[in-house]
Scaffold this motif. Structure first.
Motif, mmCIF file in Angstrom:
data_model
loop_
_atom_site.group_PDB
_atom_site.id
_atom_site.type_symbol
_atom_site.label_atom_id
_atom_site.label_comp_id
_atom_site.label_asym_id
_atom_site.label_seq_id
_atom_site.Cartn_x
_atom_site.Cartn_y
_atom_site.Cartn_z
ATOM 1 N N LYS A 129 0.831 -1.199 0.000
ATOM 2 C CA LYS A 129 0.000 0.000 0.000
ATOM 3 C C LYS A 129 0.863 1.245 0.000
ATOM 4 O O LYS A 129 2.073 1.203 0.254
ATOM 5 C CB LYS A 129 -0.920 0.008 1.215
ATOM 6 N N LEU A 137 -3.132 -3.120 -1.590
ATOM 7 C CA LEU A 137 -3.626 -4.470 -1.826
ATOM 8 C C LEU A 137 -3.207 -5.369 -0.665
ATOM 9 O O LEU A 137 -2.196 -5.130 -0.012
ATOM 10 C CB LEU A 137 -3.060 -5.036 -3.145
ATOM 11 N N ARG A 138 -3.998 -6.405 -0.430
ATOM 12 C CA ARG A 138 -3.736 -7.332 0.665
ATOM 13 C C ARG A 138 -3.946 -8.761 0.161
ATOM 14 O O ARG A 138 -4.912 -9.057 -0.543
ATOM 15 C CB ARG A 138 -4.659 -7.032 1.849
ATOM 16 N N TRP A 139 -3.002 -9.654 0.519
ATOM 17 C CA TRP A 139 -3.121 -11.059 0.143
ATOM 18 C C TRP A 139 -2.939 -11.938 1.376
ATOM 19 O O TRP A 139 -2.224 -11.580 2.316
ATOM 20 C CB TRP A 139 -2.043 -11.453 -0.869
#
Length: 299
Positions: A129, A137-139
Motif C-alpha cells: 500500500k 492491496l492485501r493477500w
C-alpha cells in the motif's frame, strides 16, 4: 607402435605394469559393487521401468526444471545488483550487500526454505500500500507462499548470494584500461557498467553460472520438505504409498542424471559461444564479426 631407433640406439617402451594392475583392481571393485546393486534380489527393476515414465514423475520433472530456471533468473538478476553494490563507492550500499551475502551464505538452505514456507506465522497477510494511507492491496500469506513459490523464492534468494560473488569477480577481472577509456568518453557509471564492463565480464561469469544452475537442479530435491510437487516430492509420495523406496529413488536419480547431462551439454555450447576461450574478431570494414573459438583464429 614399433619403437624407432634414435641415433642408432633403440628406444624401449615402458611396460607400466603398476598402472595396469591398479586399473584392473579398480574395475574389479567397481564391478563387484555394481553387481551387489544390480543383481540384488530385493530390487525390482521391473518397477523401476514402470515408474520411469509415470505421469507423476514426469510432472515432477517439469516442476523441477521450472523451479530451477526461475530461481536462476531471480538469483542472477539480484546477484548482478548485489555485485554492483559491493563495488559501489557508497559505504552503505557495500555494507548492505555484504550483509545480504553473509546472511544467505551463512545459513542452511533447508532452513531458508522452511522459513519462507511458514512465513504466515510472522505475517498472516501480505500488504502492499501507499505509505501512511489505507490505499493498497492485501493477500493471504498462506495462499501466496505455496510450496512452489517458497521453493522458487528460497532458492533464488540463496543463489543470488553466490552469483553476486561470481559476478563481482568477473567485473574485477576486466582490465582497468577499459573503464578509464569509458570515463574518457564521458560515459556515466551505469552506462559504463552496462555497455563496457558487463559484456566483457560475461565470458568469466558464464562457466560458474552454468555450474550453479546444474547444482540447482539437484538442490531442488530439498523442496520436498515444503511439498513443492517437484521430482523428489512426487517420488517420495509414491514410495510412501507402495513402499518401493529404493526403486523410486533410482527412478529419481536417473532423471536427475538426465537433466544434469542436458544442462552440461547446454553449458558447454554456451561457453563455446561466449566463454573465455572465445575472441571477437573485427573485419577490415570495422564491423564486429561473430565470436569464434580461439583455435580458429589465424595470424
Amino acid at each position: 607402435m614399433r619403437s624407432e631407433p634414435i641415433s642408432g640406439v633403440p628406444v624401449a617402451r615402458s611396460s607400466h605394469w603398476g598402472r595396469w594392475l591398479a586399473g584392473g583392481g579398480a574395475l574389479l571393485v567397481f564391478g563387484w559393487l555394481a553387481t551387489l546393486v544390480v543383481a540384488n534380489p530385493r530390487l525390482d527393476w521391473s518397477q523401476v521401468g514402470h515408474y520411469l515414465f509415470d505421469q507423476e514423475i514426469l510432472s515432477g520433472i517439469a516442476v523441477t526444471v521450472e523451479i530451477s530456471v526461475l530461481a536462476t533468473v531471480i538469483g542472477l538478476g539480484l546477484g548482478v545488483l548485489l555485485a554492483v553494490m559491493r563495488l559501489a563507492h557508497s559505504p552503505v550500499l557495500r555494507w548492505l550487500a555484504t550483509l545480504y551475502i553473509g546472511f544467505f551464505r551463512g545459513t542452511p538452505l533447508l532452513v531458508q526454505l522452511i522459513f519462507w514456507y511458514n512465513l504466515a506465522f510472522l505475517f498472516p497477510s501480505l500488504v502492499l500500500k501507499v505509505p501512511f494511507t489505507d490505499i493498497g492491496l492485501r493477500w493471504d500469506t498462506n495462499q501466496v507462499m505455496t510450496g512452489f513459490t517458497s521453493a522458487m523464492l528460497g532458492l533464488g534468494l540463496n543463489l543470488a548470494a553466490y552469483f553476486a560473488e561470481t559476478v563481482r569477480a568477473g567485473i574485477q577481472a576486466v582490465d582497468r584500461g577499459q573503464t578509464e577509456a569509458a570515463y574518457a568518453l564521458g560515459m556515466t557509471p551505469a552506462k559504463r557498467m552496462r555497455i563496457i564492463v558487463l559484456p566483457q565480464a560475461l565470458r568469466i561469469i558464464i562457466p560458474p553460472t552454468g555450474n550453479e544452475f546444474i547444482s540447482m537442479l539437484k538442490t531442488t530435491s530439498l523442496v520436498y520438505v515444503v511439498a513443492g510437487h517437484d521430482l523428489m516430492t512426487n517420488a517420495s509420495q509414491i514410495y510412501k504409498a507402495n513402499n518401493l523406496i529404493m526403486e523410486l529413488l533410482i527412478v529419481a536419480s536417473l532423471w536427475y542424471m538426465v537433466m544434469t547431462a542436458v544442462a552440461t551439454f547446454l553449458q558447454s555450447r554456451l561457453e563455446q559461444r561466449f566463454g573465455s576461450d572465445a575472441v571477437r574478431l573485427v573485419r577490415p570494414g570495422g564491423l564486429a564479426a561473430r565470436i569464434l573459438p580461439r583455435r580458429t583464429v589465424t595470424a
